[in-house]
Design a protein around this motif. Structure first.
Motif, PDB file in Angstrom:
ATOM      1  N   ALA A 163     -16.374  10.019 -13.584  1.00 15.42           N
ATOM      2  CA  ALA A 163     -14.932   9.896 -13.800  1.00 15.42           C
ATOM      3  C   ALA A 163     -14.290   9.001 -12.750  1.00 15.42           C
ATOM      4  O   ALA A 163     -13.381   8.218 -13.057  1.00 15.42           O
ATOM      5  N   THR A 164     -14.738   9.101 -11.500  1.00  9.07           N
ATOM      6  CA  THR A 164     -14.155   8.289 -10.433  1.00  9.07           C
ATOM      7  C   THR A 164     -14.453   6.811 -10.644  1.00  9.07           C
ATOM      8  O   THR A 164     -13.596   5.954 -10.411  1.00  9.07           O
ATOM      9  N   GLU A 165     -15.674   6.483 -11.086  1.00 14.82           N
ATOM     10  CA  GLU A 165     -15.989   5.082 -11.347  1.00 14.82           C
ATOM     11  C   GLU A 165     -15.182   4.554 -12.540  1.00 14.82           C
ATOM     12  O   GLU A 165     -14.702   3.410 -12.522  1.00 14.82           O
ATOM     13  N   GLU A 166     -15.004   5.368 -13.550  1.00 16.41           N
ATOM     14  CA  GLU A 166     -14.159   4.956 -14.688  1.00 16.41           C
ATOM     15  C   GLU A 166     -12.720   4.755 -14.237  1.00 16.41           C
ATOM     16  O   GLU A 166     -12.040   3.813 -14.674  1.00 16.41           O
ATOM     17  N   ALA A 167     -12.250   5.619 -13.324  1.00 13.56           N
ATOM     18  CA  ALA A 167     -10.900   5.444 -12.775  1.00 13.56           C
ATOM     19  C   ALA A 167     -10.826   4.174 -11.933  1.00 13.56           C
ATOM     20  O   ALA A 167      -9.796   3.485 -11.928  1.00 13.56           O
ATOM     21  N   GLY A 168     -11.913   3.844 -11.219  1.00 14.90           N
ATOM     22  CA  GLY A 168     -11.930   2.619 -10.421  1.00 14.90           C
ATOM     23  C   GLY A 168     -11.873   1.374 -11.287  1.00 14.90           C
ATOM     24  O   GLY A 168     -11.194   0.391 -10.954  1.00 14.90           O
ATOM     25  N   GLN A 169     -12.587   1.391 -12.414  1.00 12.38           N
ATOM     26  CA  GLN A 169     -12.520   0.258 -13.329  1.00 12.38           C
ATOM     27  C   GLN A 169     -11.133   0.135 -13.944  1.00 12.38           C
ATOM     28  O   GLN A 169     -10.616  -0.975 -14.136  1.00 12.38           O
ATOM     29  N   GLU A 170     -10.531   1.278 -14.236  1.00 14.56           N
ATOM     30  CA  GLU A 170      -9.160   1.249 -14.761  1.00 14.56           C
ATOM     31  C   GLU A 170      -8.208   0.646 -13.726  1.00 14.56           C
ATOM     32  O   GLU A 170      -7.340  -0.167 -14.066  1.00 14.56           O
ATOM     33  N   ARG A 171      -8.366   1.037 -12.466  1.00 20.30           N
ATOM     34  CA  ARG A 171      -7.510   0.491 -11.412  1.00 20.30           C
ATOM     35  C   ARG A 171      -7.635  -1.030 -11.350  1.00 20.30           C
ATOM     36  O   ARG A 171      -6.636  -1.750 -11.247  1.00 20.30           O
ATOM     37  N   ALA A 172      -8.877  -1.531 -11.427  1.00 20.98           N
ATOM     38  CA  ALA A 172      -9.099  -2.973 -11.334  1.00 20.98           C
ATOM     39  C   ALA A 172      -8.505  -3.720 -12.526  1.00 20.98           C
ATOM     40  O   ALA A 172      -7.839  -4.753 -12.358  1.00 20.98           O
ATOM     41  N   LEU A 173      -8.713  -3.209 -13.742  1.00 15.22           N
ATOM     42  CA  LEU A 173      -8.199  -3.901 -14.929  1.00 15.22           C
ATOM     43  C   LEU A 173      -6.673  -3.863 -14.988  1.00 15.22           C
ATOM     44  O   LEU A 173      -6.029  -4.852 -15.339  1.00 15.22           O
ATOM     45  N   GLY A 174      -6.104  -2.713 -14.646  1.00 14.06           N
ATOM     46  CA  GLY A 174      -4.645  -2.636 -14.628  1.00 14.06           C
ATOM     47  C   GLY A 174      -4.047  -3.553 -13.576  1.00 14.06           C
ATOM     48  O   GLY A 174      -3.013  -4.198 -13.795  1.00 14.06           O
ATOM     49  N   ALA A 175      -4.725  -3.625 -12.423  1.00 16.63           N
ATOM     50  CA  ALA A 175      -4.269  -4.527 -11.360  1.00 16.63           C
ATOM     51  C   ALA A 175      -4.335  -5.977 -11.825  1.00 16.63           C
ATOM     52  O   ALA A 175      -3.448  -6.783 -11.525  1.00 16.63           O
ATOM     53  N   LEU A 176      -5.393  -6.300 -12.573  1.00 18.94           N
ATOM     54  CA  LEU A 176      -5.522  -7.660 -13.117  1.00 18.94           C
ATOM     55  C   LEU A 176      -4.325  -7.995 -14.005  1.00 18.94           C
ATOM     56  O   LEU A 176      -3.735  -9.082 -13.891  1.00 18.94           O
ATOM     57  N   THR A 252       2.330  -1.097  -6.818  1.00 26.00           N
ATOM     58  CA  THR A 252       2.616   0.280  -7.222  1.00 26.00           C
ATOM     59  C   THR A 252       1.457   0.862  -8.021  1.00 26.00           C
ATOM     60  O   THR A 252       1.046   2.007  -7.813  1.00 26.00           O
ATOM     61  N   TRP A 253       0.942   0.053  -8.952  1.00 23.96           N
ATOM     62  CA  TRP A 253      -0.198   0.476  -9.756  1.00 23.96           C
ATOM     63  C   TRP A 253      -1.407   0.774  -8.869  1.00 23.96           C
ATOM     64  O   TRP A 253      -2.041   1.828  -8.997  1.00 23.96           O
ATOM     65  N   PHE A 254      -1.728  -0.135  -7.977  1.00 25.53           N
ATOM     66  CA  PHE A 254      -2.902   0.022  -7.115  1.00 25.53           C
ATOM     67  C   PHE A 254      -2.771   1.275  -6.253  1.00 25.53           C
ATOM     68  O   PHE A 254      -3.726   2.046  -6.113  1.00 25.53           O
ATOM     69  N   ASN A 255      -1.604   1.501  -5.708  1.00 25.83           N
ATOM     70  CA  ASN A 255      -1.413   2.653  -4.828  1.00 25.83           C
ATOM     71  C   ASN A 255      -1.479   3.970  -5.596  1.00 25.83           C
ATOM     72  O   ASN A 255      -2.049   4.956  -5.112  1.00 25.83           O
ATOM     73  N   ALA A 256      -0.880   4.001  -6.799  1.00 27.82           N
ATOM     74  CA  ALA A 256      -0.911   5.236  -7.602  1.00 27.82           C
ATOM     75  C   ALA A 256      -2.340   5.557  -8.022  1.00 27.82           C
ATOM     76  O   ALA A 256      -2.799   6.708  -7.919  1.00 27.82           O
ATOM     77  N   CYS A 257      -3.070   4.546  -8.494  1.00 30.26           N
ATOM     78  CA  CYS A 257      -4.476   4.751  -8.869  1.00 30.26           C
ATOM     79  C   CYS A 257      -5.303   5.183  -7.663  1.00 30.26           C
ATOM     80  O   CYS A 257      -6.172   6.061  -7.770  1.00 30.26           O
ATOM     81  N   SER A 258      -5.045   4.563  -6.516  1.00 29.19           N
ATOM     82  CA  SER A 258      -5.820   4.870  -5.312  1.00 29.19           C
ATOM     83  C   SER A 258      -5.594   6.302  -4.855  1.00 29.19           C
ATOM     84  O   SER A 258      -6.548   6.982  -4.431  1.00 29.19           O
ATOM     85  N   GLU A 259      -4.351   6.772  -4.945  1.00 31.37           N
ATOM     86  CA  GLU A 259      -4.066   8.148  -4.532  1.00 31.37           C
ATOM     87  C   GLU A 259      -4.806   9.134  -5.430  1.00 31.37           C
ATOM     88  O   GLU A 259      -5.363  10.133  -4.957  1.00 31.37           O
ATOM     89  N   ARG A 260      -4.812   8.845  -6.727  1.00 32.49           N
ATOM     90  CA  ARG A 260      -5.547   9.714  -7.660  1.00 32.49           C
ATOM     91  C   ARG A 260      -7.040   9.665  -7.371  1.00 32.49           C
ATOM     92  O   ARG A 260      -7.727  10.694  -7.368  1.00 32.49           O
ATOM     93  N   MET A 261      -7.572   8.470  -7.130  1.00 30.47           N
ATOM     94  CA  MET A 261      -9.000   8.337  -6.840  1.00 30.47           C
ATOM     95  C   MET A 261      -9.370   9.009  -5.523  1.00 30.47           C
ATOM     96  O   MET A 261     -10.461   9.580  -5.386  1.00 30.47           O
ATOM     97  N   ASP A 262      -8.465   8.953  -4.546  1.00 31.56           N
ATOM     98  CA  ASP A 262      -8.728   9.645  -3.279  1.00 31.56           C
ATOM     99  C   ASP A 262      -8.887  11.144  -3.516  1.00 31.56           C
ATOM    100  O   ASP A 262      -9.731  11.801  -2.890  1.00 31.56           O
TER     101      ASP A 262
END
Length: 430
Positions: A163-176, A252-262
C-alpha cells in the motif's frame, strides 16, 4: 533415533527458525529505510522535471543525500548475507543481485534528471522499477519465513509495504500533473487505479493487523492531511483532460501525500518491531519448552511406569513369594498421561494450529500472485493498461457471480488463440 531426540530436535529447529526470522526482520527494516528515501526522491524528482527545474531542487537533493546514506547501510546488510553461516538461499541471493543492479543504475538516472534528459513519467517508471526489486525481496523473505506462528504479522506487513508503494506512485503521478500545470487522461486513469489498489491492500492489512495498529490507521484517516488529499484527488480525477491546474498546488499535494505515507511507514516500523518482539518472546518460550523437555525426560527415567515396578519385584533376588507381573495392579483407566506424552500431545496441537495459519497465509499470497499474473496476461496480449485489465477481471467476476480468483485462473487457462484479437479476447474473458 529416539523419541526424546526427535522432540528436542524439533524444538531446537523451531528456535533456529525464529532466530533466522528475527535476523531477516533487521534487513527488511534496512530495505524499508532505503525504499522510503527512494520514494521521496522519486516524487521530488518528478516535480523537479515537470516544473522545468523550477521547483523542489533542494528537496530532491536532500532526498538524494539521504538515499545514498541508506544505500550504503543496505549494501553492508547484503554483504553480511554472503556469509555461508547465514544460510541465504540461491533465490534470495539472486534477488539481492537484482536489487544491487538497480542501485548501480541510480547514478546514471540522477545524472539524466540533472540534465533534464528524460521525462517526469520516465523518471517515475525508472524509480518504480528499482523499488519493485527491493519490495520483491521483502515479499520473498515473508514467503520463505517458515514460522507459522507469526504469519498474520507477516501478511499485515506485506500489504502495508504494498500500500505504501502504491501511495508513493500516486504521490509522484499527482505531483507530475500539478507541477506540469495541466491534466492528462492517461495519468488520471493511473491515479484511479493506484487509489483502488491502495484500498485493496489496506483492507487486507486491516484484516490481519493487530487491533492496536488498525486503530492507529483509523486515526490517521481522520488527520487533516487526509481531507486535503481527498480534495486534491477529486480535483485531479474529475478534471477534463487538458484542463489547466494550479502548479502551486504541487507543494500542497506532495506534503499531504507525504504526511499520509509517513503514517504508513510508522505502521510498517511498528510491524517490524512487533515481529522482533514476537520472535524474541517465542524464542524464550521455546527455550523454556526445551528445558522442560529435558526435565520431563529426566522425570520419566526416575519414575518408570507401574508395570516395570512389578517386573522388578518379581525378579528381585531373595524374594520368597514373588508377585507375577501379570498379577500386578493395572494402572487406573483414568490415569494421567506420562509427561512426555503430554508434551507430544501439546506440541502436536500447537503445530496443527500453526500449520493452519500458515496455509491461510500462503493461500492469501498465492491468490494475489494469480490475480497479478492474470492482469499481466491481459496487458500483454490485449494491450490493456493495468487499471483496465483489473477492471475487466472485476467486471467479469461480478457479471458471472464468480470469485475474482476463479476468473483470474480461467484467464490464465485460456489458449493463445483466444487472444488473437482484442474483441475475441474480451469475449473469451466473458
Amino acid at each position: 533415533m529416539s523419541v526424546a531426540n526427535l522432540v528436542l530436535r524439533s524444538k531446537q529447529q523451531e528456535i533456529d527458525a525464529l532466530r533466522h526470522l528475527a535476523h531477516k526482520a533487521e534487513w527488511v527494516d534496512a530495505i524499508g529505510q532505503l525504499v522510503q528515501r527512494l520514494q521521496r526522491e522519486r516524487g521530488a524528482s518528478c516535480i523537479y522535471l515537470a516544473s522545468q527545474t523550477q521547483r523542489f531542487a533542494e528537496v530532491r537533493q536532500q532526498a538524494v543525500n539521504e538515499a545514498l546514506l541508506h544505500e550504503e547501510k543496505l549494501r553492508q546488510v547484503f554483504s553480511a548475507q554472503m556469509d555461508p553461516a547465514q544460510g541465504t538461499s540461491a533465490q534470495t541471493l539472486s534477488l539481492m543481485a537484482w536489487a544491487l543492479l538497480g542501485l548501480e543504475s541510480l547514478p546514471a538516472l540522477r545524472l539524466q534528471i540533472d540534465r533534464q534528459a528524460m521525462s517526469a513519467l520516465d523518471a517515475v517508471a525508472a524509480y518504480s522499477h528499482l523499488i519493485a526489486g527491493l519490495v520483491e525481496l521483502v515479499f520473498h523473505m515473508a514467503d520463505t519465513a517458515g514460522v507459522p506462528s507469526v504469519s498474520r504479522l507477516l501478511v499485515a506487513l506485506l500489504h502495508a509495504v504494498q500500500a505504501t508503494e502504491e501511495a508513493g506512485q500516486e504521490r509522484a503521478l499527482g505531483a507530475l500533473l500539478y507541477a506540469s500545470g495541466h491534466c492528462q487522461e492517461a495519468h488520471q486513469q493511473r491515479l484511479l487505479h493506484l487509489i483502488d489498489a491502495q484500498e485493496r491492500s489496506l483492507r487486507v492489512f486491516g484484516d490481519f493487523a493487530e487491533p492496536a495498529l488498525r486503530a492507529r490507521w483509523d486515526e490517521l484517516q481522520l488527520a487533516p492531511c487526509m481531507a486535503t488529499l481527498e480534495r486534491l484527488r477529486r480535483a485531479l480525477c474529475v478534471a477534463r483532460p487538458g484542463t489547466a491546474l494550479d502548479s502551486d498546488l504541487s507543494h500542497t499535494w506532495f506534503n499531504a501525500c507525504s504526511e499520509r505515507m509517513d503514517g504508513l511507514w510508522q505502521l510498517q516500523g511498528d510491524l517490524v518491531q512487533r515481529l522482533r518482539e514476537e520472535c524474541a518472546a517465542r524464542i524464550v518460550h521455546a527455550q523454556q519448552d526445551l528445558q522442560d523437555s529435558r526435565n520431563l525426560l529426566r522425570l520419566l527415567r526416575e519414575n518408570p511406569p507401574q508395570r516395570t515396578h512389578a517386573v522388578d519385584r518379581f525378579f528381585e533376588t531373595g524374594s520368597t513369594h514373588p508377585t507375577p507381573p501379570e498379577q500386578a495392579d493395572h494402572p487406573p483407566t483414568n490415569a494421567e498421561p506420562t509427561p512426555l506424552r503430554e508434551l507430544l500431545r501439546t506440541q502436536s496441537q500447537r503445530m496443527a494450529q500453526m500449520e493452519a495459519e500458515l496455509e491461510a497465509t500462503r493461500r492469501t499470497l498465492n491468490e494475489r500472485k494469480i490475480i497479478e499474473r492474470a492482469k499481466g496476461v491481459l496487458m500483454a496480449r490485449l494491450g490493456m493498461t493495468e487499471d483496465v485489465a483489473f477492471r475487466a477481471l472485476q467486471k467479469t467476476s461480478m457479471d458471472q457471480n464468480r470469485r475474482l480468483l476463479e476468473v483470474a485462473e480461467a484467464t490464465l487457462a485460456l489458449p493463445d488463440l483466444a487472444f488473437a484479437t482484442p474483441a475475441s479476447g474480451a469475449r473469451a474473458l466473458q
